[in-house]
Design a protein around this motif. Structure first.
Motif, mmCIF file in Angstrom:
data_model
loop_
_atom_site.group_PDB
_atom_site.id
_atom_site.type_symbol
_atom_site.label_atom_id
_atom_site.label_comp_id
_atom_site.label_asym_id
_atom_site.label_seq_id
_atom_site.Cartn_x
_atom_site.Cartn_y
_atom_site.Cartn_z
ATOM 1 N N LEU A 1 -3.377 54.957 -11.005
ATOM 2 C CA LEU A 1 -3.603 55.226 -9.582
ATOM 3 C C LEU A 1 -4.752 54.393 -9.040
ATOM 4 N N SER A 2 -5.820 54.322 -9.807
ATOM 5 C CA SER A 2 -6.947 53.525 -9.294
ATOM 6 C C SER A 2 -6.579 52.058 -9.228
ATOM 7 N N MET A 3 -5.745 51.659 -10.164
ATOM 8 C CA MET A 3 -5.285 50.272 -10.138
ATOM 9 C C MET A 3 -4.517 49.997 -8.858
ATOM 10 N N LYS A 4 -3.656 50.904 -8.537
ATOM 11 C CA LYS A 4 -2.843 50.697 -7.335
ATOM 12 C C LYS A 4 -3.706 50.700 -6.084
ATOM 13 N N GLN B 1 -3.962 42.416 -14.390
ATOM 14 C CA GLN B 1 -3.064 42.366 -13.262
ATOM 15 C C GLN B 1 -3.694 43.055 -12.052
ATOM 16 N N GLY B 2 -4.304 44.197 -12.348
ATOM 17 C CA GLY B 2 -4.956 44.914 -11.258
ATOM 18 C C GLY B 2 -6.044 44.069 -10.626
ATOM 19 N N VAL C 1 -12.696 48.460 -9.117
ATOM 20 C CA VAL C 1 -12.124 47.635 -10.180
ATOM 21 C C VAL C 1 -13.186 47.332 -11.216
ATOM 22 N N ASP C 2 -14.356 47.054 -10.715
ATOM 23 C CA ASP C 2 -15.460 46.786 -11.627
ATOM 24 C C ASP C 2 -15.709 47.993 -12.526
ATOM 25 N N LEU D 1 -4.445 57.074 -2.115
ATOM 26 C CA LEU D 1 -3.354 56.111 -2.097
ATOM 27 C C LEU D 1 -2.393 56.398 -0.955
ATOM 28 N N SER D 2 -2.105 57.650 -0.784
ATOM 29 C CA SER D 2 -1.175 57.996 0.306
ATOM 30 C C SER D 2 -1.810 57.693 1.661
#
Lengths: 88, 354
Positions: free
Chosen positions: B213-216, B253-254, B229-230, A65-66
């Motif tokens: 975190l994975s969502m983001k 939402q993700g 996502v899958d 992410l970073s």
């Protein structure tokens, strides 16, 4: 030994069993194995390794992410949106 | 508390001899008898100082600390019974491997317990268990733990089941200690239940963290991470199976964020690129034939191209409609049960963005 255990109360034992099954349901392997009650030792061992793998995963995802954030900063339009999403 | 093991007390030799005769009657095999004596620690006594070392060596175990000085450390007497000769004698702090043959002599060893010393001739195996005491042996021998797997204290059952159970419990507590180190705040709570509670909470929070975190990441990088996502979706479904308390809304939402993102991006270039990415994913995920999603003119081209084209063409007229179509095709690769929810949410979200 047994008397000491029983004096601690059957409620506690039940509670522990309940928590154990709850913990088992949290582990990824529990689904594969079905509803069969695994041994406590195995369960705890799996919990250890699972927590470790989760730690790794969190670290990995944070890094990614970073990285993404650092590379995104240039094209402002997308980065702005992403930042908005992340903030929410 | 008087020591009678190796001490010069009058009881010690008498007991020793009586037990000796008793066991000589029990065990005709001389080797066995010696091994037995070694296990008992009787050879610590001054009668056989030289033999004791040999027997301990034969057992593959160093002699107990009492051997060298003859103090009979493991032979502490606790109080005295009815007669002077029948002074209760503690069993030696014997160490037994669960799988070892030492179990056998140890089982017999109980015969030499207090009352049997007085009335050795009628010592019965079951009597040993009856007079077993719960008092844990205070004689700590921490330096010996490197070769010991199970330590049978006085009064602890010595049959294989009990030993196995003891091993099991030891392993469990070891794991628990390890988990205590692993889980923060777990050292404050006492009791197994509290610890398990803490561990469960921690695992749940970690799972949520990973998901978040994975969502983001999925949200910030739609092209690359569609498969993630899958995966997440699959994981979510599994989570639902075992824990209905979790909601599916965040996941939606993700799922939706990427498309919102693309909708909001201004230029056609930006619009086209993610669309192509989605199209590729469609190529992988979409089980439906290409003709279904593509206009007739583009039927011969791969799905990704046709999807991108359709999105592009529709964008001029009505972006929302085009994306709805695209999403319909995308989600058709997923489970059918999620399709209506997703497309509805997508539509709402798109309208909001518009």
């Amino acid at each position: 030994m047994s008397s000491r255990r029983s004096s601690r109360g059957a409620i506690s034992d039940e509670e522990v069993n309940e928590l154990m099954s709850k913990l088992q349901s949290l582990l990824p392997n529990s689904r594969r194995r079905g509803s069969s009650q695994a041994s406590t030792t195995k369960l705890l061992k799996e919990t250890c390794s699972y927590i470790k793998s989760l730690h790794r995963e969190v670290d990995d995802l944070s890094d990614r992410l970073s990285d993404l954030m650092s590379t995104m900063d240039h094209n402002s339009a997308e980065a702005e949106i992403i930042r908005g999403i992340l903030r929410s | 508390m008087a020591h009678c093991g190796g001490g010069p007390g009058p009881a010690a030799p008498r007991e020793a001899s009586s037990v000796e005769s008793h066991f000589q009657g029990l065990l005709d095999d001389d080797d066995k008898y010696r091994a037995l004596c070694g296990a008992f620690g009787y050879l610590q006594q001054q009668e056989w100082p030289d033999l004791s070392g040999a027997c301990y060596a034969a057992f593959g175990a160093p002699p107990p600390p009492g051997t060298s000085n003859g103090a009979g450390n493991s032979f502490s007497c606790s109080g005295s019974a009815s007669s002077g000769g029948g002074s209760t004698k503690r069993k030696p702090d014997a160490y037994v491997d669960a799988k070892d043959d030492c179990k056998r002599p140890r089982g017999k060893q109980q015969l030499c317990d207090p009352d049997e010393a007085g009335a050795a001739a009628k010592g019965r195996p079951e009597k040993a268990k009856a007079c077993a005491r719960k008092k844990p042996e205070p004689a700590a021998a921490g330096q010996k733990t490197d070769y010991i797997h199970v330590r049978a204290r006085r009064g602890q059952a010595t049959d294989s089941h009990s030993l196995a159970e003891r091993v099991r419990r030891e392993r469990i507590s070891e794991r628990m200690r390890y988990l205590q180190e692993l889980v923060p705040g777990c050292d404050k709570v006492t009791g197994k239940a509290g610890m398990l509670d803490e561990i469960i909470n921690y695992v749940q929070s970690l799972q949520k963290q990973v998901e978040f975190l994975s969502m983001k990441i999925a949200a910030s990088n739609p092209v690359v991470n569609f498969n993630i996502v899958d995966d997440l979706f699959g994981g979510r479904r599994m989570n639902q199976a075992c824990g209905p308390s979790m909601t599916t809304l965040p996941m939606h939402q993700g799922q939706l964020d990427p498309s919102c993102l693309q909708m909001s991006s201004a230029t056609m270039q930006q619009m086209q690129q993610p669309a192509a990415g989605f199209g590729q994913d469609m190529l992988v995920n979409n089980p439906y034939p290409a003709a279904q999603s593509a206009p007739p003119s583009a039927a011969a081209t791969p799905v990704s191209m046709s999807a991108a084209a359709s999105v592009e063409s529709c964008l001029d007229v009505n972006g929302a409609a085009a994306w709805d179509i695209a999403s319909q095709h995308l989600f058709s690769g997923f489970d059918a049960q999620f399709q209506p929810v997703q497309s509805d949410c997508l539509l709402d979200n798109l309208k909001m963005e518009m």
